[in-house]
Design a protein around this motif. Structure first.
Motif, PDB file in Angstrom:
ATOM      1  N   ALA A 194      41.731  49.062  24.554  1.00  0.00           N
ATOM      2  CA  ALA A 194      40.381  49.281  25.070  1.00  0.00           C
ATOM      3  C   ALA A 194      40.150  50.747  25.408  1.00  0.00           C
ATOM      4  O   ALA A 194      41.041  51.413  25.958  1.00  0.00           O
ATOM      5  N   PRO A 195      38.968  51.288  25.116  1.00  0.00           N
ATOM      6  CA  PRO A 195      38.619  52.619  25.615  1.00  0.00           C
ATOM      7  C   PRO A 195      38.606  52.573  27.142  1.00  0.00           C
ATOM      8  O   PRO A 195      38.014  51.660  27.733  1.00  0.00           O
ATOM      9  N   ALA A 196      39.260  53.507  27.785  1.00  0.00           N
ATOM     10  CA  ALA A 196      39.384  53.468  29.247  1.00  0.00           C
ATOM     11  C   ALA A 196      39.032  54.811  29.857  1.00  0.00           C
ATOM     12  O   ALA A 196      39.536  55.855  29.426  1.00  0.00           O
ATOM     13  N   LEU A 197      38.166  54.765  30.861  1.00  0.00           N
ATOM     14  CA  LEU A 197      37.806  55.962  31.615  1.00  0.00           C
ATOM     15  C   LEU A 197      38.525  55.935  32.953  1.00  0.00           C
ATOM     16  O   LEU A 197      38.354  55.001  33.740  1.00  0.00           O
ATOM     17  N   VAL A 198      39.348  56.936  33.208  1.00  0.00           N
ATOM     18  CA  VAL A 198      40.032  57.087  34.494  1.00  0.00           C
ATOM     19  C   VAL A 198      39.137  57.955  35.375  1.00  0.00           C
ATOM     20  O   VAL A 198      38.848  59.112  35.029  1.00  0.00           O
ATOM     21  N   LEU A 199      38.699  57.399  36.482  1.00  0.00           N
ATOM     22  CA  LEU A 199      37.774  58.096  37.373  1.00  0.00           C
ATOM     23  C   LEU A 199      38.502  58.500  38.648  1.00  0.00           C
ATOM     24  O   LEU A 199      39.021  57.643  39.375  1.00  0.00           O
TER      25      LEU A 199
END
Length: 265
Positions: A194-199
């Motif tokens: 999955a494309p994952a954004l770490v915030l």
């Protein structure tokens, strides 16, 4: 065997793509409400996870954090929702996505996760520092929940409230977080699809740019977004900005299959 499925609650009346939130330790499924209100183009759901505020931590002996989330997701009527988690919930999602890469997920947002590289040695000092950070996060969570009411309480009362909360959580609660932190670098992250954004946020007590860069770099489709003014509870204190970040990242990924189908016609 998966544990009994936690309840999943709607947070808005949207009719768009499904977005499922997972809350952090000692928090509540309603914690994402301010963000959900700013996402009218999404049908936002939130899982009432067993590590909610006031729990006794017996859930640890019935399933892993990812087991609980998986059980809840299996009751959602959309087989491929966007996923977002905060802190402990973010790491639970990370565990789920790496161990079940076949689970459909067009995008995932991991807000304020914690990560320790596999090659980093775990020492007693590591444990001591983690406990210090944990107790500061408990205090921060208490003050956040109290909001403006905290200003009317004397320091002694606040200390007693903090001590009582820390005593109830106890070593079992702390170890739930510490073990997740230590295990994070040993997850099969290379399997994540999955494309994952770490915030991340520079005002988060546990902020480490080096660790977040390592985490996003270990995810095959990972990206990192760090905001200098975000604290650990940015989904509450900066809800509009968090909503815009989640919407922008997730909507682009949900739209990708549609664009690909359109280009073939």
């Amino acid at each position: 065997m998966k544990p009994d499925a936690p309840r999943v609650h709607p947070l808005n009346e949207g009719t768009g793509p499904v977005l499922v939130f997972a809350h952090g330790l000692e928090d509540h499924w309603r914690t994402w409400s301010a963000v959900a209100e700013r996402l009218p183009g999404w049908r936002v759901l939130s899982i009432d996870l067993p590590w909610r505020a006031g729990n006794d931590y017996r859930w640890r002996f019935e399933g892993s954090p990812s087991d609980w989330i998986a059980a809840a997701l299996d009751t959602v009527d959309d087989p491929a929702p966007v996923l977002a988690g905060h802190s402990f919930g973010a790491n639970a999602l990370l565990e789920l996505l790496s161990r079940e890469p076949e689970r459909p997920c067009p995008a995932a947002v991991l807000a304020m996760p914690f990560y320790r590289r596999a090659e980093a040695t775990v020492t007693w000092r590591t444990l001591e520092r983690s406990r210090e950070t944990f107790e500061r996060q408990i205090r921060g969570g208490l003050l956040t929940r109290l909001g403006s009411r905290a200003a009317g309480l004397c320091g002694e009362v606040l200390e007693k409230m903090h001590a009582k909360t820390a005593e109830r959580i106890g070593p079992v609660g702390f170890l739930a977080v510490f073990e997740q932190y230590v295990a994070s670098g040993h997850l099969p992250l290379a399997q994540t699809t999955a494309p994952a954004l770490v915030l991340g946020g520079e005002r988060d007590i546990g902020f480490s740019l080096r660790d977040l860069e390592a985490l996003s770099g270990a995810l095959p489709r990972g990206r990192l977004h760090c905001a200098p003014h975000f604290d650990h509870f940015c989904h509450l204190h900066s809800a509009a900005e968090v909503a815009a970040i989640v919407d922008g990242f997730a909507r682009d990924r949900v739209a990708e299959p549609e664009r690909e189908r359109g280009s073939r016609t």
